[in-house]
Design an enzyme around this catalytic site. Structure first.
Site, PDB file in Angstrom:
ATOM      1  N   HIS A  79     -39.555 131.087  92.640  1.00 16.23           N
ATOM      2  CA  HIS A  79     -40.205 130.375  91.537  1.00 16.23           C
ATOM      3  C   HIS A  79     -39.162 129.834  90.560  1.00 16.23           C
ATOM      4  CE1 HIS A  79     -42.650 130.269  87.715  1.00 16.23           C
ATOM      5  NE2 HIS A  79     -43.413 129.559  88.528  1.00 16.23           N
ATOM      6  N   ASP A  80     -38.165 130.652  90.230  1.00 15.65           N
ATOM      7  CA  ASP A  80     -37.073 130.192  89.358  1.00 15.65           C
ATOM      8  C   ASP A  80     -36.359 128.988  89.977  1.00 15.65           C
ATOM      9  OD1 ASP A  80     -37.677 132.250  87.623  1.00 15.65           O
ATOM     10  OD2 ASP A  80     -35.838 133.391  87.997  1.00 15.65           O
ATOM     11  N   GLY A 132     -39.943 137.127  84.952  1.00 18.86           N
ATOM     12  CA  GLY A 132     -39.767 137.014  83.510  1.00 18.86           C
ATOM     13  C   GLY A 132     -38.628 136.062  83.205  1.00 18.86           C
ATOM     14  N   ASP A 140     -45.980 127.061  90.364  1.00 20.80           N
ATOM     15  CA  ASP A 140     -46.752 128.222  89.930  1.00 20.80           C
ATOM     16  C   ASP A 140     -47.742 128.658  91.007  1.00 20.80           C
ATOM     17  OD1 ASP A 140     -45.336 128.004  87.581  1.00 20.80           O
ATOM     18  OD2 ASP A 140     -47.060 127.478  86.332  1.00 20.80           O
ATOM     19  N   TYR A 172     -35.837 139.273  88.779  1.00 19.68           N
ATOM     20  CA  TYR A 172     -36.100 137.847  88.591  1.00 19.68           C
ATOM     21  C   TYR A 172     -37.415 137.501  87.909  1.00 19.68           C
ATOM     22  CZ  TYR A 172     -31.903 136.538  91.009  1.00 19.68           C
ATOM     23  OH  TYR A 172     -30.577 136.364  91.336  1.00 19.68           O
ATOM     24  N   GLY A 214     -35.079 134.579  82.776  1.00 20.72           N
ATOM     25  CA  GLY A 214     -33.770 134.798  83.373  1.00 20.72           C
ATOM     26  C   GLY A 214     -33.861 135.551  84.683  1.00 20.72           C
TER      27      GLY A 214
END
EC number: 3.1.1.4
Length: 138
Positions: free
Chosen positions: A63-64, A45, A105, A43, A47
């Site tokens: 985070h995604d 980076g 973040d 996960y 995509g």
């Protein structure tokens, strides 16, 4: 050598909150975000798919998901401002979107720091094609 060239090309296109996020990661963990987190696990980076490989990769999954909730914002390009007060990250000024991106973040950078003990070099540059398990939902 090719990997360094690819990273240099990626850096040229990086702007906005990605630079701020990288600085937060460096401040919280002491690690270079490009070498340590840009393609870590399934996960970290661009995509993500499959199951997170460990606690660090789970930080990236969360985070995604955080970015996913900000559908009306531009998390990778909106510039935000933060500062430190007594060592803590404080998201300051800016629009609602900028503040929310900063909070996403901030949570990830703190998560990385809290999970430094479980970080595994074997998951650096981990190919997403190896992440074949059923993907998690946010």
């Amino acid at each position: 050598m090719r990997t360094l060239w690819i990273m240099a090309v990626l850096l040229v296109g990086v702007e906005g909150s990605l630079l701020e996020f990288g600085r937060m990661i460096k401040e919280e963990t002491g690690k270079n975000p490009l070498f340590s987190y840009i393609s870590y696990g399934c996960y970290c980076g661009w995509g993500g798919q499959g199951q997170p490989k460990d606690a660090t990769d789970r930080c990236c999954f969360v985070h995604d998901c955080c970015y996913g909730k900000l559908w009306s914002c531009s998390p990778k390009t909106d510039i935000y401002f933060y500062y430190r007060k007594n060592g803590a990250i404080v998201c300051a000024r800016g629009t609602w979107c900028e503040k929310q991106i900063c909070e996403c973040d901030k949570a990830a950078a703190i998560c990385f720091r809290e999970n430094l003990g479980t970080y595994k070099d074997e998951y650096q540059s981990y190919g997403k094609s190896r992440c074949t398990e059923k993907s998690l939902k946010c």
